[in-house]
Every structure is written in C-alpha cells, then in structure tokens.
Design an enzyme around this catalytic site. Structure first.
Site, PDB file in Angstrom:
ATOM      1  N   SER A 115       0.840  -1.325  -0.115  1.00 54.33           N
ATOM      2  CA  SER A 115      -0.095  -0.168  -0.021  1.00 54.33           C
ATOM      3  C   SER A 115       0.940   1.406  -0.092  1.00 54.33           C
ATOM      4  O   SER A 115       1.547   1.541  -1.060  1.00 54.33           O
ATOM      5  CB  SER A 115      -0.892  -0.104   1.042  1.00 54.33           C
ATOM      6  OG  SER A 115      -1.918   1.104   1.214  1.00 54.33           O
ATOM      7  N   HIS A 116       0.740   2.110   1.056  1.00 56.71           N
ATOM      8  CA  HIS A 116       1.399   3.103   0.941  1.00 56.71           C
ATOM      9  C   HIS A 116       2.871   3.242   1.614  1.00 56.71           C
ATOM     10  O   HIS A 116       3.460   4.261   1.883  1.00 56.71           O
ATOM     11  CB  HIS A 116       0.529   4.411   1.861  1.00 56.71           C
ATOM     12  CG  HIS A 116       0.316   3.811   3.340  1.00 56.71           C
ATOM     13  ND1 HIS A 116      -0.594   2.631   3.459  1.00 56.71           N
ATOM     14  CD2 HIS A 116       0.844   4.175   4.574  1.00 56.71           C
ATOM     15  CE1 HIS A 116      -0.716   2.410   4.898  1.00 56.71           C
ATOM     16  NE2 HIS A 116       0.145   3.146   5.554  1.00 56.71           N
ATOM     17  N   ASP A 283      -1.797   6.864  -3.396  1.00 56.31           N
ATOM     18  CA  ASP A 283      -0.782   6.062  -2.633  1.00 56.31           C
ATOM     19  C   ASP A 283      -0.333   4.854  -3.728  1.00 56.31           C
ATOM     20  O   ASP A 283      -0.617   4.904  -4.768  1.00 56.31           O
ATOM     21  CB  ASP A 283      -1.242   5.439  -1.395  1.00 56.31           C
ATOM     22  CG  ASP A 283      -2.462   4.324  -1.642  1.00 56.31           C
ATOM     23  OD1 ASP A 283      -2.750   4.330  -2.691  1.00 56.31           O
ATOM     24  OD2 ASP A 283      -2.617   3.514  -0.679  1.00 56.31           O
ATOM     25  N   ASP A 285      -0.732   1.869  -4.193  1.00 56.75           N
ATOM     26  CA  ASP A 285      -1.613   0.646  -4.605  1.00 56.75           C
ATOM     27  C   ASP A 285      -3.216   1.132  -5.181  1.00 56.75           C
ATOM     28  O   ASP A 285      -3.878   0.742  -5.719  1.00 56.75           O
ATOM     29  CB  ASP A 285      -2.014  -0.410  -3.720  1.00 56.75           C
ATOM     30  CG  ASP A 285      -2.804  -0.090  -2.378  1.00 56.75           C
ATOM     31  OD1 ASP A 285      -2.502   1.058  -1.882  1.00 56.75           O
ATOM     32  OD2 ASP A 285      -3.665  -0.982  -1.991  1.00 56.75           O
ATOM     33  N   ASP A 287      -5.441   2.933  -3.734  1.00 61.34           N
ATOM     34  CA  ASP A 287      -6.896   3.116  -2.996  1.00 61.34           C
ATOM     35  C   ASP A 287      -6.986   4.022  -2.037  1.00 61.34           C
ATOM     36  O   ASP A 287      -7.924   4.560  -1.672  1.00 61.34           O
ATOM     37  CB  ASP A 287      -7.232   1.793  -2.200  1.00 61.34           C
ATOM     38  CG  ASP A 287      -5.838   1.438  -1.128  1.00 61.34           C
ATOM     39  OD1 ASP A 287      -5.022   2.517  -1.047  1.00 61.34           O
ATOM     40  OD2 ASP A 287      -6.140   0.372  -0.412  1.00 61.34           O
ATOM     41  N   ARG A 288      -5.889   4.733  -1.567  1.00 64.92           N
ATOM     42  CA  ARG A 288      -6.043   6.060  -0.908  1.00 64.92           C
ATOM     43  C   ARG A 288      -5.738   7.439  -1.916  1.00 64.92           C
ATOM     44  O   ARG A 288      -5.398   7.403  -2.897  1.00 64.92           O
ATOM     45  CB  ARG A 288      -4.871   6.146   0.229  1.00 64.92           C
ATOM     46  CG  ARG A 288      -5.159   4.978   0.884  1.00 64.92           C
ATOM     47  CD  ARG A 288      -3.848   4.938   1.875  1.00 64.92           C
ATOM     48  NE  ARG A 288      -3.694   3.881   2.827  1.00 64.92           N
ATOM     49  CZ  ARG A 288      -3.725   3.781   4.210  1.00 64.92           C
ATOM     50  NH1 ARG A 288      -3.684   4.785   4.662  1.00 64.92           N
ATOM     51  NH2 ARG A 288      -3.801   2.574   4.735  1.00 64.92           N
ATOM     52  N   LYS A 383     -11.370   0.719  -0.892  1.00 63.93           N
ATOM     53  CA  LYS A 383     -11.342   1.965  -1.240  1.00 63.93           C
ATOM     54  C   LYS A 383     -10.912   2.371  -2.440  1.00 63.93           C
ATOM     55  O   LYS A 383     -10.132   1.502  -2.876  1.00 63.93           O
ATOM     56  CB  LYS A 383     -10.580   2.674   0.016  1.00 63.93           C
ATOM     57  CG  LYS A 383      -9.410   2.250   0.243  1.00 63.93           C
ATOM     58  CD  LYS A 383      -8.646   2.799   1.581  1.00 63.93           C
ATOM     59  CE  LYS A 383      -7.728   2.295   2.316  1.00 63.93           C
ATOM     60  NZ  LYS A 383      -7.724   0.986   3.085  1.00 63.93           N
TER      61      LYS A 383
END
Length: 556
Positions: A115-116, A283, A285, A287-288, A383
C-alpha cells in the site's frame, strides 16, 4: 507438465495484519520459500474450491512484483487453479482488482502490495488476499491462513515449462497433468474504466473543465495509478502536464507513496506555485487519495467523505439517494451530520475496509470512508482513489464552485469537525505496548471520568472513556479492543490505536477532534484549534515517557 511437492519449513511471522502480510522486502528475498509458503497457505485456506477456480493477480509495481507473480503462476498451476487473470506487467490497482474479481465472478484475488509503505529492496513488500466479493479477507480467513502457515511442510508447484510474458496482452493455455490452465494478461485499466463510465458522466466533466478552463494535476507518486491517471487525462482531454509521477517504479522513484501533507510536498509546492484549481495525490496501490484546492487548500479525508455524501445528487449513479453511509471509528463525525440531515443510517466500524464490505453486501450503505485518506462506495469492495477524484470533479462540475468555496459552504451548513492525526512510526514494541496497557488500566478503573484537564488556556471535562467494541449488524460477529477513546463534555475526543499496517516495530496513532457549530469559529487552523487537546492526550497517555518519542513522524 506435472505438479511437484516441494518440501519446506514454516515461518512463525506470517500473520496478516489489517491489510495482508507486510514485511521488509528482504524477508521475502532472503528466506527460502517465504513467499511460496504464504501463497500456498492462501490457496490451502480456500480448500477444495481452489480446484477449477479463477483467481485475479496484480500489484502496485514495487520491487519483487514480477518475481512474485511468476511464483503465484507456478503454485496456482500446482494447486489446479483453472485460470489466472493478471494485469499487464503485473500491474493492477487494488480497486481495479476488486472490480475484476466481481465482474468475472472469480474466487478471489491476490494483491502484491504494501500500500502506502515505501518500496525497494530496502523497503517493504506485501501480499494480500481478497475474497469473492472483491473485498479484503475477513479475520476468520486471515486467521486460517496464519494457522496453516505455522505448520506448512510442503507446497505444490509447477516449476518448469510455465513461461508467461507479463507484458504481452492475451491468453496462454498450458496443460498441467492433462488439465488446461489459462493465464490471461489484461490491460490494467480497461475493466476499471468500463465500470467508471457506468458511474460517472465523463462528457459532463470534460465539458466543464474545457469551458471553465480549470487546470488540474494528478500525482500518482510513481505508484500504480500512473496508467489510470494517464488514461483519465486522455478521456477528459486534459493536457499532458495534468499528470505527474505517472510511471510505476519499483522504488516509487524514491518517493514515499503516501498521499498526505508530509509526503506529497512536491504536489503541494506545485499547486502553491502554479495556477491549478484542483489537485490530487494517490498512494502506492491506488486506494488512497488526497484532495487539494487552489493554493494547496487541503481537504481532510473526513471532510471529503462528508462533502461527497452531501453532494451525491451531482454524481450520476448516486443521485437517486444513499442507502446509508459508514465511517471508521477514528474518523471524525462530519459524515454523521450529513446522514442525520438526509435521514439515513450512519454506521461506525473498526478500522479496516473489510468491515464496510459486509454492510455493502447487505445493501446497508452506499458510500464509506476512513480518515486514513480512503473513500469508496459499493461499486467495489475496496477504497478507491480514482473514484474519489471523479466524485470531486463531478461535484465541481455540478456546483460550479471552487474546492474551497464548496468546503466553506459545507461548514456554514453543518459546522466543522476539526481533526488531526499524529503518527508515531516504528516505535519500540515494548514501550508501545506498555503505553496501551497503561491506557487500558485507566479505562478499566474509570478513574479519570469526571475529572477536568487544562492545557493552553482551555479546560476539558472527561465524561466517558472506553475501548471500542463493534458488533457487526450483518453477521453478529464481535470485534473487541478496536481503539481506546476519551470523550469530553464539549464534544472533543481522543483516540489511541496501534496500527496493523507497518512492516516493523509498532506504529502508534493518536486521533484528536473537536466540533465547532456553523456560527462558531469555522475558519481556524486545525493545529491551533486542537493544540490544547493534543497536549492533554500526551499527558494522559504518557506517550513520551513510554516510547521516548518527542515528536510524531507525520502530522495529518
């Protein structure tokens, strides 16, 4: 080709956190069969259903992605999976994978992302399993994966003859022990944009941007949204300068792919020095998201969720109304006020998108969000950063106002929920756990309830404290100890949590918020407004004493 049984030994540290297994990349590289063990544990947890199934595979482009995809291909073939659908180059954003799992009615998906978290050989890698609804595996599934990983002694793999060019779109069929095994490499954006065009009016957005001559900038931070933002730039006929850092890189180009006020400084400075009316960062991946207005006017994720809910009529697929909304417990109550006015339910869940999935599957909510820069809806079960930006562009097109004008009008109607989050990353686990034990003792004794605390010239009276417990309204499952909360008489609130998204040490998150009515001070600086309550939080928790940390790593 024949499957082989490869002898292995278990590792004790493969317990998935909030969003899968995240570890330093070298852990996957330097420990024999570390990756293979976890992949086999995922497939074994599925049981007999894995035979003849369809699985989706993709990731965010970080270091070790391609090698991990090839391992998944070999182990999937060994376990008699019927077909894999893989993003070109191994690339798939998290929401895009969710969309494909749902549209293709796949058994699930394997995401290769942290992710982030930063990427590279000296940074982090991760593996996450999503179920058939497209959402993150619930605790029951991840617990089962972990139990299998602790006792695994072999994995099944086809180690020779499975050669797949991940850059070539198309389907390649192999024969494994007399049974066909397909590997389909797909354009990572196609399925996702087909869905987005069902949800949004791209022509209306494009016309608005052209007529108003609004300039926007989309910063992918060298993460997975690069191809998606490049396609969006073309779909909306934007200038090439509207997208930046849009090539996914194994180390994210040295950037920390976390869209917040610390790590997205390049976007913030660009908007302060330029003429852009709207900016967004994503981010690793995808999703943010972070939303900015002209002159880098910052929209908190809590406010972003509330504004989208309040302006759903400007978003084509939401204009018929919302069935309900949901937020994670640490997220401010801004969306609660919108739900109350709309007369719809508002659910408060623990942190983790899997809790929203149950509500969506039951038709109880239309949109949801977390303060950690995540917003989404029931179009997928993750998300979705690009979706959130299309929501904002639709609202801008409908209201014909700037980002700042929309926010100020919202506060004048609903009041303002001032909010900040302090992250203390990579703390020593022993000190962090002692701090949590200290707070839990205060909760059990209730000794602070009724007491007054003063700081920076303000006084706050504590009226309630607890450790958040959630009973799922759909399946009745109970999640305990989801965050320690302190509520004050004036509506101010403190929340403490240990995060499950770090790859090493412990991350302490401190959340502080306070509500100001529509006729009060709604134009203040959050750090100034919340200075006193932050000081009280540090005193109550004794965070500095337990951890030795003088300052947070990140302030949002």
């Amino acid at each position: 080709m024949k499957p082989e049984f490869v002898v292995t030994e278990p590792y004790e540290d493969q317990k998935p956190g909030t969003s899968g297994l995240r570890k330093p990349t070298r852990r996957f590289l330097e420990n024999k069969y570390y990756t293979e063990n976890f992949i086999q544990s995922i497939l074994s947890s599925i049981g007999d259903e894995v035979v003849g199934s369809v699985l989706v595979v993709g990731g965010d482009g970080r270091y070790f992605l391609r090698e991990a995809v090839q391992k998944i291909i070999q182990i999937a073939a060994g376990n008699r999976v019927r077909k894999l659908i893989i993003g070109q180059g191994g690339i798939l954003s998290t929401p895009a994978l969710s969309a494909i799992v749902r549209s293709k009615k796949a058994l699930g998906g394997i995401l290769l992302t942290a992710s982030h978290n930063p990427g590279g050989i000296d940074a982090d890698f991760g593996i996450k399993f999503n179920c058939a609804n497209g959402g993150p595996a619930p605790s029951g599934v991840t617990d089962k994966i972990y139990e299998i990983s602790k006792s695994i002694v072999e994995f099944k793999s086809v180690n020779e003859g499975l050669e797949v060019n991940l850059d070539e779109i198309g389907t390649k069929t192999f024969e494994v022990d007399g049974t066909p095994f397909d590997v389909e490499v797909v354009d990572c954006t196609e399925e996702y944009f087909s869905l987005m065009k069902e949800l949004f009016d791209f022509e209306a957005i494009k016309t608005f941007l052209q007529v108003s001559q609004k300039e926007i900038i989309l910063d992918s931070m060298n993460g997975v949204t690069g191809p998606y933002c490049t396609r969006l730039q073309k779909e909306l006929a934007l200038s090439p300068e509207s997208v930046s850092n849009n090539i996914p890189k194994p180390d994210f180009g040295g950037l920390h792919p976390d869209p917040n006020l610390k790590w997205a400084q390049h976007l913030i400075m660009s908007m302060r020095n330029g003429d852009q009316d709207f900016g967004a960062a994503f981010d690793g991946d995808g999703d943010r998201n972070m939303v900015l207005g002209r002159n880098a006017f910052f929209v908190t994720p809590c406010d972003s969720l509330a504004v989208i809910a309040a302006n759903a009529s400007h978003i084509p697929y939401l204009k018929q109304g919302l069935s309900g909304v949901a937020r994670s417990m640490p997220t401010s109550g801004a969306v609660d006020l919108v739900a109350k006015k709309l007369g719809i339910p508002c659910y408060v869940t623990p942190t983790g998108w899997k809790f929203f999935g149950n509500l969506m599957d039951a038709g109880k909510i239309s949109i949801c969000g977390e303060e950690s820069f995540g917003t989404g809806s029931d179009h997928v079960r993750e998300k979705d950063g690009v979706w959130a930006i299309l929501c904002w562009l639709s609202i801008l097109a409908g209201r014909k106002q700037s980002v700042e004008e929309i926010l100020r009008a919202h506060w004048e109607e609903y009041g303002r929920n001032y909010f900040t989050r302090y992250d203390y990353e990579a703390c020593e686990s022993e000190g962090a756990n002692k701090m949590v034990d200290h707070l839990n003792k205060l909760i059990v004794s209730q000794e602070l309830v009724g007491k007054e605390f003063s700081a920076a010239g303000k006084t706050f009276k504590l009226v309630e404290n607890d450790n958040f417990e959630y009973t799922d309204p759909v399946d009745g499952s109970v999640s305990k100890k989801q965050g320690i909360r302190f509520h004050f008489e004036d509506g101010s609130r403190l929340v403490f949590r240990l995060s499950g998204t770090g790859s090493s040490g412990a991350t302490i998150r401190l959340y502080c918020d306070s509500y100001e009515g529509p006729t009060g001070n709604i134009s203040g600086n959050p750090q100034d407004v919340l200075k006193a309550i932050v000081e009280i939080a540090l005193n109550i928790s004794q965070l500095k004493e337990f951890t030795g940390r003088e300052e947070p790593t990140v302030i949002t």
